[in-house]
Design a protein around this motif. Structure first.
Motif, PDB file in Angstrom:
ATOM      1  N   SER A   1      47.192  18.446  49.543  1.00 27.65           N
ATOM      2  CA  SER A   1      46.380  19.602  49.173  1.00 27.65           C
ATOM      3  C   SER A   1      47.264  20.797  48.875  1.00 27.65           C
ATOM      4  O   SER A   1      48.437  20.830  49.225  1.00 27.65           O
ATOM      5  CB  SER A   1      45.402  19.939  50.304  1.00 27.65           C
ATOM      6  OG  SER A   1      46.119  20.297  51.471  1.00 27.65           O
TER       7      SER A   1
ATOM      8  N   GLN B   1      39.060  17.708  44.997  1.00 24.06           N
ATOM      9  CA  GLN B   1      37.968  18.458  45.601  1.00 24.06           C
ATOM     10  C   GLN B   1      38.441  19.902  45.760  1.00 24.06           C
ATOM     11  O   GLN B   1      39.476  20.163  46.372  1.00 24.06           O
ATOM     12  CB  GLN B   1      37.577  17.895  46.957  1.00 24.06           C
ATOM     13  CG  GLN B   1      36.375  18.606  47.562  1.00 24.06           C
ATOM     14  CD  GLN B   1      35.961  17.971  48.865  1.00 24.06           C
ATOM     15  OE1 GLN B   1      36.585  18.214  49.889  1.00 24.06           O
ATOM     16  NE2 GLN B   1      34.926  17.141  48.811  1.00 24.06           N
TER      17      GLN B   1
ATOM     18  N   LYS C   1      32.189  22.888  48.793  1.00 25.71           N
ATOM     19  CA  LYS C   1      33.075  21.822  48.315  1.00 25.71           C
ATOM     20  C   LYS C   1      32.558  21.318  46.975  1.00 25.71           C
ATOM     21  O   LYS C   1      31.375  20.992  46.835  1.00 25.71           O
ATOM     22  CB  LYS C   1      33.144  20.682  49.322  1.00 25.71           C
ATOM     23  CG  LYS C   1      33.834  21.087  50.610  1.00 25.71           C
ATOM     24  CD  LYS C   1      33.908  19.941  51.585  1.00 25.71           C
ATOM     25  CE  LYS C   1      34.639  20.385  52.841  1.00 25.71           C
ATOM     26  NZ  LYS C   1      34.724  19.301  53.823  1.00 25.71           N
TER      27      LYS C   1
ATOM     28  N   ASP D   1      33.403  18.501  43.979  1.00 24.53           N
ATOM     29  CA  ASP D   1      34.153  17.324  43.563  1.00 24.53           C
ATOM     30  C   ASP D   1      34.370  17.358  42.058  1.00 24.53           C
ATOM     31  O   ASP D   1      33.437  17.651  41.297  1.00 24.53           O
ATOM     32  CB  ASP D   1      33.417  16.043  43.959  1.00 24.53           C
ATOM     33  CG  ASP D   1      33.393  15.866  45.474  1.00 24.53           C
ATOM     34  OD1 ASP D   1      34.435  16.087  46.107  1.00 24.53           O
ATOM     35  OD2 ASP D   1      32.320  15.515  46.003  1.00 24.53           O
TER      36      ASP D   1
ATOM     37  N   GLU E   1      42.289  19.753  47.029  1.00 26.02           N
ATOM     38  CA  GLU E   1      42.724  18.543  47.724  1.00 26.02           C
ATOM     39  C   GLU E   1      42.480  17.311  46.849  1.00 26.02           C
ATOM     40  O   GLU E   1      41.471  17.241  46.140  1.00 26.02           O
ATOM     41  CB  GLU E   1      41.947  18.397  49.033  1.00 26.02           C
ATOM     42  CG  GLU E   1      42.358  17.191  49.841  1.00 26.02           C
ATOM     43  CD  GLU E   1      41.662  17.137  51.199  1.00 26.02           C
ATOM     44  OE1 GLU E   1      41.538  16.016  51.733  1.00 26.02           O
ATOM     45  OE2 GLU E   1      41.241  18.189  51.703  1.00 26.02           O
ATOM     46  N   ASN E   2      43.401  16.348  46.930  1.00 31.38           N
ATOM     47  CA  ASN E   2      43.177  15.058  46.285  1.00 31.38           C
ATOM     48  C   ASN E   2      42.269  14.265  47.207  1.00 31.38           C
ATOM     49  O   ASN E   2      42.679  13.832  48.280  1.00 31.38           O
ATOM     50  CB  ASN E   2      44.506  14.326  46.052  1.00 31.38           C
ATOM     51  CG  ASN E   2      44.308  12.992  45.355  1.00 31.38           C
ATOM     52  OD1 ASN E   2      43.230  12.407  45.389  1.00 31.38           O
ATOM     53  ND2 ASN E   2      45.351  12.498  44.739  1.00 31.38           N
ATOM     54  N   SER E   3      41.035  14.076  46.787  1.00 26.26           N
ATOM     55  CA  SER E   3      40.038  13.387  47.596  1.00 26.26           C
ATOM     56  C   SER E   3      39.943  11.903  47.252  1.00 26.26           C
ATOM     57  O   SER E   3      39.117  11.194  47.821  1.00 26.26           O
ATOM     58  CB  SER E   3      38.676  14.050  47.405  1.00 26.26           C
ATOM     59  OG  SER E   3      38.329  14.051  46.026  1.00 26.26           O
TER      60      SER E   3
END
Length: 147
Positions: free
Chosen positions: A56, A77, A84, A86, A104-106
């Motif tokens: 992140s 995200q 939040k 996406d 963040e890489n979700s």
């Protein structure tokens, strides 16, 4: 590639993403490609963010700039204030001035996005306010200034 003049315009060099050293101070990998420092821009700067799964960019806000994000690959995200959001490939989002945000890489694959901030802050050190501890504080500050 050097700057060159064509008529009354200065043509800046093209910049390849892999020719720019990544900055990891705030987490993930940020590469500022076009900025006052690299391209003599006067209205903003743009770059690429790359995040491995689970990585992140720490929470922060921009008191003078809007930030535009476009997702090239993977799933990200964005936490925008307390919401939040996406984002997947081909999707984009604008972060308003003064909005706290964290990226963040979700997903389960590496993710890449393109970001652009405008307008520029009056001075580079005023353009970014951290609201969360930076994971790699030994890294230098991200620099977009003329100096």
């Amino acid at each position: 590639m050097a700057r060159r003049v064509v008529g009354s315009r200065t043509i800046m060099p093209k910049i390849h993403v892999d020719s720019v050293e990544p900055n990891r101070r705030r987490g993930g990998e940020l590469r500022v490609l076009l900025s006052p420092k690299t391209a003599a821009s006067t209205s903003g700067f743009m770059g690429v963010v790359r995040l491995a799964p689970g990585e992140s960019i720490s929470e922060h806000y921009h008191p003078y700039s809007e930030e535009f994000l476009y997702v090239v690959s993977g799933h990200l995200q964005m936490r925008l204030d307390d919401e939040k959001i996406d984002l997947g490939p081909g999707e984009s989002l604008m972060v308003p001035i003064d909005a706290r945000h964290r990226l963040e890489n979700s997903g389960t694959e590496p993710a890449e996005g393109v970001f652009f901030l405008s307008p520029l802050a009056p001075r580079p050190e005023l353009g970014h306010v951290d609201t969360e501890e930076q994971p790699n504080q030994q890294e230098p500050q991200l620099s977009v200034s003329h100096e």
